[in-house]
Motif scaffolding. Sequence first.
Motif, PDB file in Angstrom:
ATOM      1  N   VAL A 111      -9.570   5.661   7.030  1.00  0.00           N
ATOM      2  CA  VAL A 111      -9.103   7.026   6.794  1.00  0.00           C
ATOM      3  C   VAL A 111      -9.198   7.803   8.103  1.00  0.00           C
ATOM      4  CG1 VAL A 111      -9.512   9.153   5.486  1.00  0.00           C
ATOM      5  CG2 VAL A 111      -9.905   6.932   4.398  1.00  0.00           C
ATOM      6  N   ASN A 112      -8.159   8.557   8.432  1.00  0.00           N
ATOM      7  CA  ASN A 112      -8.151   9.292   9.695  1.00  0.00           C
ATOM      8  C   ASN A 112      -9.245  10.347   9.771  1.00  0.00           C
ATOM      9  OD1 ASN A 112      -5.982   7.884  10.787  1.00  0.00           O
ATOM     10  ND2 ASN A 112      -4.466   9.287   9.940  1.00  0.00           N
ATOM     11  N   ASN A 113      -9.395  11.113   8.688  1.00  0.00           N
ATOM     12  CA  ASN A 113     -10.350  12.217   8.692  1.00  0.00           C
ATOM     13  C   ASN A 113     -11.367  12.046   7.573  1.00  0.00           C
ATOM     14  OD1 ASN A 113      -8.862  13.669  10.778  1.00  0.00           O
ATOM     15  ND2 ASN A 113      -7.357  14.110   9.170  1.00  0.00           N
ATOM     16  N   LEU A 114     -12.612  11.818   7.957  1.00  0.00           N
ATOM     17  CA  LEU A 114     -13.705  11.701   7.005  1.00  0.00           C
ATOM     18  C   LEU A 114     -14.629  12.896   7.178  1.00  0.00           C
ATOM     19  CD1 LEU A 114     -14.683   7.912   7.208  1.00  0.00           C
ATOM     20  CD2 LEU A 114     -13.598   9.083   5.292  1.00  0.00           C
ATOM     21  N   PHE A 115     -14.866  13.615   6.085  1.00  0.00           N
ATOM     22  CA  PHE A 115     -15.734  14.783   6.111  1.00  0.00           C
ATOM     23  C   PHE A 115     -16.885  14.584   5.131  1.00  0.00           C
ATOM     24  CE2 PHE A 115     -11.259  16.632   6.311  1.00  0.00           C
ATOM     25  CZ  PHE A 115     -11.181  16.545   7.694  1.00  0.00           C
ATOM     26  N   VAL A 116     -18.008  15.201   5.444  1.00  0.00           N
ATOM     27  CA  VAL A 116     -19.147  15.205   4.519  1.00  0.00           C
ATOM     28  C   VAL A 116     -19.608  16.641   4.352  1.00  0.00           C
ATOM     29  CG1 VAL A 116     -19.911  12.860   5.057  1.00  0.00           C
ATOM     30  CG2 VAL A 116     -20.781  14.782   6.399  1.00  0.00           C
ATOM     31  N   GLY A 117     -20.337  16.886   3.274  1.00  0.00           N
ATOM     32  CA  GLY A 117     -20.792  18.243   3.049  1.00  0.00           C
ATOM     33  C   GLY A 117     -21.920  18.321   2.046  1.00  0.00           C
ATOM     34  N   SER A 118     -22.457  19.507   1.909  1.00  0.00           N
ATOM     35  CA  SER A 118     -23.525  19.766   0.944  1.00  0.00           C
ATOM     36  C   SER A 118     -23.199  21.040   0.184  1.00  0.00           C
ATOM     37  CB  SER A 118     -24.880  19.896   1.647  1.00  0.00           C
ATOM     38  OG  SER A 118     -24.896  21.026   2.506  1.00  0.00           O
ATOM     39  N   VAL A 119     -23.521  21.037  -1.098  1.00  0.00           N
ATOM     40  CA  VAL A 119     -23.193  22.154  -1.985  1.00  0.00           C
ATOM     41  C   VAL A 119     -24.473  22.892  -2.356  1.00  0.00           C
ATOM     42  CG1 VAL A 119     -22.152  22.811  -4.193  1.00  0.00           C
ATOM     43  CG2 VAL A 119     -21.240  20.869  -2.898  1.00  0.00           C
ATOM     44  N   GLU A 120     -24.477  24.200  -2.146  1.00  0.00           N
ATOM     45  CA  GLU A 120     -25.647  25.011  -2.462  1.00  0.00           C
ATOM     46  C   GLU A 120     -25.492  25.781  -3.774  1.00  0.00           C
ATOM     47  OE1 GLU A 120     -26.481  27.513   0.869  1.00  0.00           O
ATOM     48  OE2 GLU A 120     -26.813  25.827   2.246  1.00  0.00           O
ATOM     49  N   HIS A 121     -24.350  25.636  -4.418  1.00  0.00           N
ATOM     50  CA  HIS A 121     -24.131  26.321  -5.695  1.00  0.00           C
ATOM     51  C   HIS A 121     -24.950  25.665  -6.809  1.00  0.00           C
ATOM     52  CE1 HIS A 121     -20.690  28.702  -4.274  1.00  0.00           C
ATOM     53  NE2 HIS A 121     -20.349  27.626  -3.588  1.00  0.00           N
ATOM     54  N   GLY A 122     -25.313  26.455  -7.798  1.00  0.00           N
ATOM     55  CA  GLY A 122     -25.891  25.927  -9.016  1.00  0.00           C
ATOM     56  C   GLY A 122     -24.814  25.868 -10.083  1.00  0.00           C
ATOM     57  N   ALA A 123     -24.622  24.715 -10.681  1.00  0.00           N
ATOM     58  CA  ALA A 123     -23.581  24.569 -11.696  1.00  0.00           C
ATOM     59  C   ALA A 123     -24.070  23.663 -12.814  1.00  0.00           C
ATOM     60  CB  ALA A 123     -22.307  24.001 -11.084  1.00  0.00           C
TER      61      ALA A 123
END
Length: 281
Positions: A115-127
């Motif tokens: 894959v050309n663009n690989l992103f990672v992240g973290s979520v601070e929302h409560g759901a």
Amino acid sequence: MKIGIIGAGSIGLLFASYLSTFFPVIIYTRTKEQAKEINDYGVVRKNGSVQTRIKVKAQPIAAWMGKEELTIITVKQYQLSSITEKVKDLETPPESLLFLQNGMGHLKLIEKLPVNNLFVGSVEHGAYKESSYIVSHNGVGKTNVAVYKGDSTVLRELAEVVSPEFPLVVCKNYYEVLVNKLIVNAVINPLTSILQIKNGELIKNQFYLKALKNLFAEISYILNLENQEEYLRQIIEICKNTSDNRSSMLKDIEAKTRTEVDAILGFLLEEANDQGKEGRK
């Protein structure tokens, strides 16, 4: 920009409800039944006493072909292997993928994806997922994202449009993004699960707070953290802001489903082993 979301748990439904306001979104579900219910009833998001019904298109995961400009992967880490195998089997690889998993073990799974663009992240929302199409937005936070490989253009376009209604922050260093969330999860999730308490109780009870600080000291020792006071302040602040929330691990235990303990703590155990570190005396 067309957006795909793989996974219709609490985070998948939450993202679909907000992003559909700005972009064409398809949410891909594990079952045909859930896809039908979302198509029939939309996604219902609860913000306190306010309910909003958002029309979202849904399809079973088998229908995903990676054609969207951005696909956001919100399944739990132990469910990722089937997704990454599907990515490899696609005739045309997707252009951009954003992975939003707890822990850091998934980096080994995604590093060789075509894959050309690989992103990672973290979520601070409560759901909290109340049903197959109803999600409660219990704690308002932000999503931190960063480039693991490739170009950040898609992320920046997304952030520019959805913020400030649904804050998305593009960060420079993916490792810092994941480690920051890992520290929070490694402290709050196991303790709330063992003690069977909401997040806020960890700082209201002096004995629980002592356990929190002791566990944080172990984690700091493994990760060689320099600014320990700031990290601890962040954990305590999150406990305050999500005081009425049950952690994801506690909710898994209550639902008698598999937890992400291996994903959250496995990286730390591997780090300790690699450094030859044992528990602090």
